[in-house]
Design a protein around this motif. Sequence first.
Motif, PDB file in Angstrom:
ATOM      1  N   ALA A 172     -36.123   0.220 -66.115  1.00  0.00           N
ATOM      2  CA  ALA A 172     -36.815   0.273 -64.467  1.00  0.00           C
ATOM      3  C   ALA A 172     -37.858   1.736 -64.679  1.00  0.00           C
ATOM      4  O   ALA A 172     -38.612   2.006 -63.289  1.00  0.00           O
ATOM      5  CB  ALA A 172     -35.750  -0.492 -64.069  1.00  0.00           C
ATOM      6  N   ALA A 173     -36.649   2.957 -64.991  1.00  0.00           N
ATOM      7  CA  ALA A 173     -37.095   3.864 -64.502  1.00  0.00           C
ATOM      8  C   ALA A 173     -37.942   4.550 -65.685  1.00  0.00           C
ATOM      9  O   ALA A 173     -37.926   5.352 -66.328  1.00  0.00           O
ATOM     10  CB  ALA A 173     -35.833   5.219 -64.462  1.00  0.00           C
ATOM     11  N   GLN A 174     -39.505   4.175 -64.846  1.00  0.00           N
ATOM     12  CA  GLN A 174     -40.216   5.274 -66.452  1.00  0.00           C
ATOM     13  C   GLN A 174     -40.840   6.327 -65.898  1.00  0.00           C
ATOM     14  O   GLN A 174     -41.004   6.591 -64.519  1.00  0.00           O
ATOM     15  CB  GLN A 174     -41.608   3.759 -66.175  1.00  0.00           C
ATOM     16  N   PRO A 175     -41.397   6.989 -67.057  1.00  0.00           N
ATOM     17  CA  PRO A 175     -42.138   8.362 -66.317  1.00  0.00           C
ATOM     18  C   PRO A 175     -43.110   8.137 -65.294  1.00  0.00           C
ATOM     19  O   PRO A 175     -43.804   7.329 -65.390  1.00  0.00           O
ATOM     20  CB  PRO A 175     -42.195   8.891 -68.341  1.00  0.00           C
ATOM     21  N   GLY A 176     -42.870   9.862 -64.166  1.00  0.00           N
ATOM     22  CA  GLY A 176     -43.383   9.583 -63.674  1.00  0.00           C
ATOM     23  C   GLY A 176     -43.171   8.768 -61.920  1.00  0.00           C
ATOM     24  O   GLY A 176     -43.489   8.934 -61.264  1.00  0.00           O
ATOM     25  N   ALA A 177     -42.486   7.087 -62.656  1.00  0.00           N
ATOM     26  CA  ALA A 177     -42.433   6.497 -61.177  1.00  0.00           C
ATOM     27  C   ALA A 177     -41.005   7.205 -60.524  1.00  0.00           C
ATOM     28  O   ALA A 177     -40.264   8.016 -60.198  1.00  0.00           O
ATOM     29  CB  ALA A 177     -41.464   5.246 -61.615  1.00  0.00           C
ATOM     30  N   LEU A 178     -41.351   7.266 -59.065  1.00  0.00           N
ATOM     31  CA  LEU A 178     -40.580   7.003 -57.393  1.00  0.00           C
ATOM     32  C   LEU A 178     -39.267   6.454 -57.833  1.00  0.00           C
ATOM     33  O   LEU A 178     -39.182   5.216 -57.167  1.00  0.00           O
ATOM     34  CB  LEU A 178     -41.493   6.684 -56.286  1.00  0.00           C
ATOM     35  N   ALA A 193     -31.644   8.836 -64.498  1.00  0.00           N
ATOM     36  CA  ALA A 193     -33.198   9.166 -64.098  1.00  0.00           C
ATOM     37  C   ALA A 193     -34.002  10.161 -64.151  1.00  0.00           C
ATOM     38  O   ALA A 193     -35.611   9.785 -64.575  1.00  0.00           O
ATOM     39  CB  ALA A 193     -33.190   7.894 -62.338  1.00  0.00           C
ATOM     40  N   ALA A 194     -34.409  11.352 -63.822  1.00  0.00           N
ATOM     41  CA  ALA A 194     -34.979  12.765 -63.995  1.00  0.00           C
ATOM     42  C   ALA A 194     -35.164  12.645 -65.280  1.00  0.00           C
ATOM     43  O   ALA A 194     -36.168  13.052 -65.832  1.00  0.00           O
ATOM     44  CB  ALA A 194     -34.161  13.414 -62.952  1.00  0.00           C
ATOM     45  N   LYS A 195     -33.977  13.123 -66.333  1.00  0.00           N
ATOM     46  CA  LYS A 195     -34.268  12.672 -68.001  1.00  0.00           C
ATOM     47  C   LYS A 195     -34.655  11.551 -68.451  1.00  0.00           C
ATOM     48  O   LYS A 195     -35.070  11.591 -69.691  1.00  0.00           O
ATOM     49  CB  LYS A 195     -32.924  12.945 -68.469  1.00  0.00           C
ATOM     50  N   LEU A 196     -34.777  10.441 -67.786  1.00  0.00           N
ATOM     51  CA  LEU A 196     -35.942   9.798 -68.170  1.00  0.00           C
ATOM     52  C   LEU A 196     -37.470   9.969 -68.214  1.00  0.00           C
ATOM     53  O   LEU A 196     -38.246   8.636 -68.142  1.00  0.00           O
ATOM     54  CB  LEU A 196     -35.671   7.823 -67.569  1.00  0.00           C
ATOM     55  N   GLY A 197     -37.938  10.408 -67.065  1.00  0.00           N
ATOM     56  CA  GLY A 197     -39.171  11.336 -66.317  1.00  0.00           C
ATOM     57  C   GLY A 197     -39.393  10.739 -65.200  1.00  0.00           C
ATOM     58  O   GLY A 197     -40.609  11.002 -64.832  1.00  0.00           O
ATOM     59  N   ALA A 198     -38.611  10.021 -64.534  1.00  0.00           N
ATOM     60  CA  ALA A 198     -38.947   9.526 -63.144  1.00  0.00           C
ATOM     61  C   ALA A 198     -39.042  11.329 -61.865  1.00  0.00           C
ATOM     62  O   ALA A 198     -38.086  12.098 -62.286  1.00  0.00           O
ATOM     63  CB  ALA A 198     -38.069   8.528 -62.549  1.00  0.00           C
ATOM     64  N   LYS A 199     -39.130   9.892 -60.953  1.00  0.00           N
ATOM     65  CA  LYS A 199     -38.758  11.396 -59.563  1.00  0.00           C
ATOM     66  C   LYS A 199     -38.135  11.086 -58.656  1.00  0.00           C
ATOM     67  O   LYS A 199     -38.045   9.526 -58.217  1.00  0.00           O
ATOM     68  CB  LYS A 199     -40.419  11.856 -58.725  1.00  0.00           C
ATOM     69  N   VAL A 200     -37.037  11.923 -58.521  1.00  0.00           N
ATOM     70  CA  VAL A 200     -36.068  11.174 -57.844  1.00  0.00           C
ATOM     71  C   VAL A 200     -35.199  11.921 -56.559  1.00  0.00           C
ATOM     72  O   VAL A 200     -35.448  12.811 -56.306  1.00  0.00           O
ATOM     73  CB  VAL A 200     -34.460  11.038 -59.097  1.00  0.00           C
ATOM     74  N   PRO A 238     -43.429   4.521 -50.545  1.00  0.00           N
ATOM     75  CA  PRO A 238     -42.794   3.109 -51.098  1.00  0.00           C
ATOM     76  C   PRO A 238     -42.453   3.662 -52.744  1.00  0.00           C
ATOM     77  O   PRO A 238     -43.094   4.292 -52.758  1.00  0.00           O
ATOM     78  CB  PRO A 238     -43.955   2.317 -51.143  1.00  0.00           C
ATOM     79  N   ALA A 239     -41.314   3.690 -53.501  1.00  0.00           N
ATOM     80  CA  ALA A 239     -40.456   3.732 -54.062  1.00  0.00           C
ATOM     81  C   ALA A 239     -40.683   2.205 -55.586  1.00  0.00           C
ATOM     82  O   ALA A 239     -40.837   1.363 -55.478  1.00  0.00           O
ATOM     83  CB  ALA A 239     -38.892   4.132 -54.143  1.00  0.00           C
ATOM     84  N   ASP A 240     -40.335   2.762 -56.587  1.00  0.00           N
ATOM     85  CA  ASP A 240     -40.879   1.922 -57.717  1.00  0.00           C
ATOM     86  C   ASP A 240     -39.604   1.528 -58.283  1.00  0.00           C
ATOM     87  O   ASP A 240     -39.728   0.380 -58.777  1.00  0.00           O
ATOM     88  CB  ASP A 240     -41.335   2.746 -59.129  1.00  0.00           C
ATOM     89  N   LEU A 241     -38.749   1.897 -58.148  1.00  0.00           N
ATOM     90  CA  LEU A 241     -37.256   1.587 -58.059  1.00  0.00           C
ATOM     91  C   LEU A 241     -35.886   2.170 -57.100  1.00  0.00           C
ATOM     92  O   LEU A 241     -36.232   3.220 -56.961  1.00  0.00           O
ATOM     93  CB  LEU A 241     -36.756   2.247 -59.641  1.00  0.00           C
ATOM     94  N   VAL A 242     -35.434   1.361 -56.175  1.00  0.00           N
ATOM     95  CA  VAL A 242     -34.351   1.006 -55.575  1.00  0.00           C
ATOM     96  C   VAL A 242     -32.954   0.970 -56.498  1.00  0.00           C
ATOM     97  O   VAL A 242     -32.956  -0.295 -57.146  1.00  0.00           O
ATOM     98  CB  VAL A 242     -33.959   0.558 -53.966  1.00  0.00           C
ATOM     99  N   ILE A 243     -32.251   2.357 -57.093  1.00  0.00           N
ATOM    100  CA  ILE A 243     -30.664   1.950 -57.353  1.00  0.00           C
ATOM    101  C   ILE A 243     -30.238   2.453 -56.077  1.00  0.00           C
ATOM    102  O   ILE A 243     -29.721   2.409 -55.445  1.00  0.00           O
ATOM    103  CB  ILE A 243     -29.950   3.081 -58.602  1.00  0.00           C
ATOM    104  N   GLY A 265     -44.458  -4.612 -57.699  1.00  0.00           N
ATOM    105  CA  GLY A 265     -43.730  -5.160 -58.340  1.00  0.00           C
ATOM    106  C   GLY A 265     -42.736  -3.952 -58.465  1.00  0.00           C
ATOM    107  O   GLY A 265     -42.143  -3.397 -60.091  1.00  0.00           O
ATOM    108  N   GLY A 266     -41.975  -3.370 -57.387  1.00  0.00           N
ATOM    109  CA  GLY A 266     -40.747  -2.292 -57.874  1.00  0.00           C
ATOM    110  C   GLY A 266     -39.667  -2.601 -57.630  1.00  0.00           C
ATOM    111  O   GLY A 266     -39.683  -4.764 -57.731  1.00  0.00           O
ATOM    112  N   ALA A 267     -39.247  -2.877 -57.942  1.00  0.00           N
ATOM    113  CA  ALA A 267     -37.951  -2.928 -58.653  1.00  0.00           C
ATOM    114  C   ALA A 267     -36.738  -2.785 -57.586  1.00  0.00           C
ATOM    115  O   ALA A 267     -36.234  -1.188 -56.197  1.00  0.00           O
ATOM    116  CB  ALA A 267     -37.309  -3.217 -60.214  1.00  0.00           C
ATOM    117  N   LEU A 268     -34.836  -3.685 -57.864  1.00  0.00           N
ATOM    118  CA  LEU A 268     -34.361  -3.350 -57.608  1.00  0.00           C
ATOM    119  C   LEU A 268     -32.605  -3.044 -58.044  1.00  0.00           C
ATOM    120  O   LEU A 268     -33.238  -4.563 -58.528  1.00  0.00           O
ATOM    121  CB  LEU A 268     -33.724  -3.858 -55.917  1.00  0.00           C
TER     122      LEU A 268
END
Length: 311
Positions: A172-178, A193-200, A238-243, A265-268
């Motif tokens: 779910a946590a793609q590079p560049g995703a919020l 998530a940050a190490k996977l390239g996401a903005k967190v 709006p975020a791409d993923l909420v954990i 298309g965002g995910a929880l």
Amino acid sequence: MLEKSKGLWVEICVTTTPEAGEMVGELLLETGCQGVVYHDPRLYETLQAEPAELRPTRGTESGPYRVAGYLAFTADWEEKLRSLESRIEELRAFLPIGSGQITLRRIKEEDWATAWKEYYQPERVGRFLITPSWLSPTPALDEITIRLDPGMAFGTGTHPTTQLCLELLPRAAQPGALVYDIGTGSGILAIAAAKLGAKVIAVDRDPVAAAVAAENCALNQVMVSVRTGDLLNDLEEPADLVIANILAEVVIELIPQAIPRLTSGGALLASGIIASKAGQVQAALTAARFKIIHSLQKEDWLAYLAVRDGD
């Protein structure tokens, strides 16, 4: 009761269950304990097949699952103990805590000040190698190392709820995703998530947890914005993923808040869901038009990765 003595501490050992272990540990820390040790007899059995550097240095343990905390002998330590007993009983409404029996033992400061480190060993979870900062295990090819020192916050990587999130996170946590990490605790999922390239952006309502998370992010040299706040309030982009690795009741409360705060298309990613309450969470997701695309279970805990149906 134990006699008060200068330079001595009391070990408060709670007999509980693996499901409630980290929450009991959190209560011990909130009571004022300066260190917490998780005695899990299963750990030594499961690690026998691991490389030597991943095995605990202590011998095999037996008996029930226990959590021990170390409290200083101050004038109010007995009052703190009574408060802890009440809070553990209150926890029964949310988690199976087992007997909840508390035993006390007097300990010299030097006996626990460093010995607790023996209980924290590197652990592999999915693509991640989680290790305390005082150890330097060699990661496998494509393995991502997370350095995490135990502190006054939930999430050391040993609890099933955290492990389930780590297993699902690369999906779910793609590079560049919020990514919003709600109830970040130790910050372990925000760091992953940050190490996977996401903005967190990581949020916790407890300022102590937020401070611990910020320290752990710095330890891992990742850029994560750590804030004190309540769930998704004050997060507008709006975020791409909420954990959300929190209790089932809080996940249900968070679901409607997540709808306007997710991109199309965002995910929880929801975890911390005890099996007995999984149906309630599924119903809340369905009512909010979320579709579960991946689910994992470990012991009595479940995690769901869900997207808005039709978005």
